[in-house]
Design an enzyme around this catalytic site. Structure first.
Site, mmCIF file in Angstrom:
data_model
loop_
_atom_site.group_PDB
_atom_site.id
_atom_site.type_symbol
_atom_site.label_atom_id
_atom_site.label_comp_id
_atom_site.label_asym_id
_atom_site.label_seq_id
_atom_site.Cartn_x
_atom_site.Cartn_y
_atom_site.Cartn_z
ATOM 1 N N HIS A 6 76.593 105.999 4.120
ATOM 2 C CA HIS A 6 77.087 106.967 3.133
ATOM 3 C C HIS A 6 75.917 107.520 2.324
ATOM 4 O O HIS A 6 74.821 106.958 2.307
ATOM 5 C CB HIS A 6 78.080 106.299 2.189
ATOM 6 C CG HIS A 6 77.468 105.167 1.388
ATOM 7 N ND1 HIS A 6 77.218 103.927 1.942
ATOM 8 C CD2 HIS A 6 77.028 105.113 0.097
ATOM 9 C CE1 HIS A 6 76.672 103.136 1.017
ATOM 10 N NE2 HIS A 6 76.539 103.839 -0.107
ATOM 11 N N ASP A 46 75.050 108.582 -1.745
ATOM 12 C CA ASP A 46 75.537 108.283 -3.095
ATOM 13 C C ASP A 46 75.725 109.574 -3.880
ATOM 14 O O ASP A 46 74.977 110.549 -3.680
ATOM 15 C CB ASP A 46 74.545 107.390 -3.839
ATOM 16 C CG ASP A 46 74.465 105.992 -3.249
ATOM 17 O OD1 ASP A 46 75.449 105.574 -2.599
ATOM 18 O OD2 ASP A 46 73.427 105.320 -3.452
ATOM 19 N N HIS A 49 72.429 105.780 3.851
ATOM 20 C CA HIS A 49 72.154 104.351 3.947
ATOM 21 C C HIS A 49 73.450 103.555 4.113
ATOM 22 O O HIS A 49 74.553 104.064 3.892
ATOM 23 C CB HIS A 49 71.395 103.867 2.712
ATOM 24 C CG HIS A 49 72.143 104.083 1.423
ATOM 25 N ND1 HIS A 49 72.247 105.319 0.822
ATOM 26 C CD2 HIS A 49 72.834 103.215 0.628
ATOM 27 C CE1 HIS A 49 72.954 105.213 -0.290
ATOM 28 N NE2 HIS A 49 73.330 103.947 -0.428
ATOM 29 N N ARG A 97 77.212 87.592 -2.157
ATOM 30 C CA ARG A 97 76.104 88.425 -2.616
ATOM 31 C C ARG A 97 76.605 89.347 -3.722
ATOM 32 O O ARG A 97 77.695 89.930 -3.629
ATOM 33 C CB ARG A 97 75.551 89.247 -1.457
ATOM 34 C CG ARG A 97 74.410 90.177 -1.839
ATOM 35 C CD ARG A 97 74.049 91.108 -0.697
ATOM 36 N NE ARG A 97 72.982 92.019 -1.077
ATOM 37 C CZ ARG A 97 72.848 93.262 -0.609
ATOM 38 N NH1 ARG A 97 73.716 93.720 0.288
ATOM 39 N NH2 ARG A 97 71.843 94.018 -0.995
#
Length: 684
Positions: free
Chosen positions: A613, A615, A665, A675
């Site tokens: 995607h 941002d 990315h 995480r």
């Protein structure tokens, strides 16, 4: 040797003919200051009344002091040298500003057998005002706190004393002065020899010149030799005594700060160190309490010579514990909001060997400190002339002040002898710290503050909220320095040094920068805060938290505004991210605005990864909040255009990259553990 002339006849005045006589039934801080100033100018001093009980009354507020005359009369009867010159002065509130040579010269110039100090106010009987001789210029009324004259004349003056110890010495001498048949007496009307401060505070200023400090009477343009804080001017003589005689000058700095020290450096074994009881006062919710105790533990002082007492709101108990413990040498009063940065603070203030001494601490960016330089008429804060210079470090030394708070060291012997009352902190009109200092001042005990070292600062507690799990995270506005020390990575400041990028900033992929920003504590607190809040999104496209209600690339997350952290987060971006952005992307300037800032949670059985995607940002910040290999396996970020991956992001390090167009990315799969990352879409 000094050649002078009296009535046109030459005389030889020898300084060794001068004897300073004073009464001191008790060795007070003021008396020690007096002796220090006398020693500075090599005066010979005879002290009367030592170890005797004072029966002369409190003649600062009521008539008294007759005991002075009795003791002087008895002492003079044993003196036979008719050429001796006697200087009789008070000592608890007196300092010398110059030496015998100048004093004797000015006495000779007065052309009288006895010279008294003068005052602008009559005391103690106003009805005698009309009987006082008029003077062409200067003060008209006699002050009994200082006079100088030939031994035979002073003997004659006191020979008729038959009064009680509590009778007024000033009234006795006044009646002699106004008697037209009296001995040859005059007043030092223009304060050439003596400066009484009562009624003259506006007339007296400090004069710094050629490495010397004097008090100057600006009304008469004179430099008095002796300064007397008579009556209610004790604070003013304490202020002047910080400089006179040459205690502090612009050329030499503090000349008295290395005197009478108690060195600790030569002690070989721990038990030789003084035993210190530390009273810790927690009276309100306070940020960074954990850090406070960490710093206390870091004090370079044998831990087996420290005792801790936590304040439990029983007024006076903390001092009583030290009083009753015969091994207690000092009591350190320490408020929880004090930030002691100097690990040698305790050693330094013990070595100063003073009755009560405070290390100066300040509030970041303000002129607030833990001492007052002066008091108002009603006993509250007033700013002394030197306050700003002391706080800002332009004048460095150890200063006699009327008020200290927050952190100060008291000698235990003082608690056992002078400060024995249980209610030192109680007052009908003053708060506890002011009441304590008022009681100390009334006993003639000096309080000092030292700014000879950078000791630390004090926290702001005014707007500290306790509605969160880790409330200190919200302190970036109120206590920015402490927030940075707690939450910003120790290597962050190395990123730019002299405007040059150094090794702490990496570029693992084209136009992707990687740098340390959060400490481990910041990462842990942010994770724990989010888990404590617990309202993680479901990772669906429908999201009522955002404008339009639809998220194209959803994650399981909590937004900063959900925990009321958006203002603090914006401040963090502005202070710590924007400067690096502007350095790494020249010509781009940011106000660090964001629509979305959130913490994402990745788990193999929940949401392990994120599809490719762009941002919705000009640039994105992605901060790793926990450690790969320890807390989780896998994870990372891959930039497809460059086929470049970052697969082992360090805890507390930020990835900064463009959000649109070039840096398509994806989030790589987390294969084990959990995480956490903090993400901000900046300048959407």
């Amino acid at each position: 040797m000094l050649n002078i002339f009296l009535n046109s006849s030459p005389m030889l005045f020898l300084s060794d003919k001068l004897l300073v006589v004073t009464v001191a039934t008790k060795e007070t801080d003021g008396f020690r200051r007096f002796l220090r100033s006398a020693k500075h100018f090599n005066y010979s001093v005879k002290v009367l009344g030592r170890n005797q009980k004072w029966r002369g009354g409190d003649h600062t507020t009521a008539p008294g002091g007759g005991q002075n005359v009795r003791l002087l009369k008895e002492a003079l009867e044993e003196m036979k040298d008719s050429e001796k010159i006697i200087l009789f002065i008070d000592s608890y509130d007196v300092v010398f500003a110059s030496g015998p040579k100048e004093l004797l010269k000015k006495f000779q110039q007065a052309r009288h057998k006895v010279v008294f100090s003068s005052e602008s106010l009559i005391w103690p009987e106003r009805h005698l005002e009309d009987k006082h001789p008029h003077v062409r210029e200067g003060n008209r009324f006699l002050g009994s706190g200082g006079f100088i004259g030939y031994l035979p004349n002073i003997k004659e003056m006191v020979s008729d004393w038959l009064g009680e110890d509590a009778d007024s010495d000033q009234l006795y001498f006044t009646k002699i002065y106004i008697d037209p048949k009296s001995i040859n007496i005059t007043l030092d009307s223009k304060c050439r020899l003596f400066q009484n401060l009562h009624g003259a505070l506006d007339e007296v200023v400090l004069k710094f010149e050629d490495g010397r400090v004097r008090a100057r009477n600006v009304l008469y343009d004179t430099l008095p030799v002796i300064i007397h804080g008579n009556g209610p001017t004790k604070l003013q003589i304490n202020y002047l005594g910080n400089y006179i005689p040459n205690t502090w000058t612009f050329e030499t700095g503090c000349t008295a700060c290395q005197e009478d020290l108690r060195p600790l450096t030569g002690l070989q074994v721990c038990f030789e160190y003084p035993l210190v009881m530390i009273g810790i006062f927690i009276q309100q919710p306070t940020p960074f309490v954990t850090v406070f105790f960490e710093r206390l533990l870091n004090q370079q002082y044998p831990k087996n010579r420290l005792q801790l007492f936590i304040y439990n709101k029983v007024t006076g108990l903390h001092y009583d514990l030290c009083r009753k413990d015969k091994d207690c040498d000092y009591f350190l009063s320490l408020d929880i909001e004090v930030v002691l940065k100097n690990e040698n603070t305790l050693k330094i203030i013990i070595e100063q060997n003073l009755p009560i001494v405070a290390p100066m601490i300040t509030r970041t960016g303000r002129l607030w400190s833990n001492f007052w330089g002066a008091l108002s008429a009603d006993g509250y804060y007033a700013r002394s002339e030197d306050y700003v210079d002391i706080v800002q470090g332009r004048r460095v030394g150890v200063w006699n002040v009327p008020y200290v708070s927050s952190v100060y060291l008291i000698k235990a012997d003082l608690l056992r002898t002078e400060l024995t009352e249980y209610d030192l902190f109680n007052s009908n009109s003053l708060d506890s710290d002011m009441a304590f200092c008022d009681n100390v001042r009334n006993k003639g005990i000096f309080m000092y503050v030292s700014n000879m070292h950078n000791f630390g600062r004090i926290l702001s507690t005014e707007n500290y909220k306790t509605s969160h799990l880790h409330n200190d995270l919200w302190q970036i506005f109120e206590n920015p320095v402490d927030w940075q020390e707690r939450y910003i990575h120790k290597n962050y400041t190395l990123i730019m040094k002299n405007k040059c990028v150094v090794s702490s900033l990496r570029q693992p992929c084209p136009d992707v920068y990687w740098f340390p920003v959060f400490s481990d504590v910041a990462c842990n607190h942010l994770i724990e805060e989010m888990e404590h809040f617990g309202r993680w999104s479901g990772g669906k496209n429908t999201d009522t938290r955002i404008q339009g209600g639809y998220e194209n690339v959803p994650t399981i997350d909590i937004h900063m505004n959900q925990i009321n952290f958006e203002k603090e987060w914006h401040k963090f971006l502005l202070e710590y991210i924007a400067p690096i952005t502007e350095k790494m992307y020249p010509g781009y300037y940011t106000k660090a605005h964001f629509d979305l800032a959130f913490v994402v949670r990745y788990k193999p059985d929940e949401q392990p990864s994120l599809r490719p995607h762009h941002d919705a940002s000009t640039f994105t910040i992605n901060i790793a909040l926990n450690q790969v290999g320890l807390d989780y396996q896998g994870g990372g970020c891959r930039f497809l255009r460059y086929n470049c991956s970052i697969q082992a992001p360090r805890k507390g390090w930020a990835l900064m990259h463009p959000g649109r167009l070039t840096h398509y990315h994806e989030g790589l799969p987390t294969t084990a553990g959990t995480r956490y990352i903090a993400v901000s879409f900046v300048d959407p």
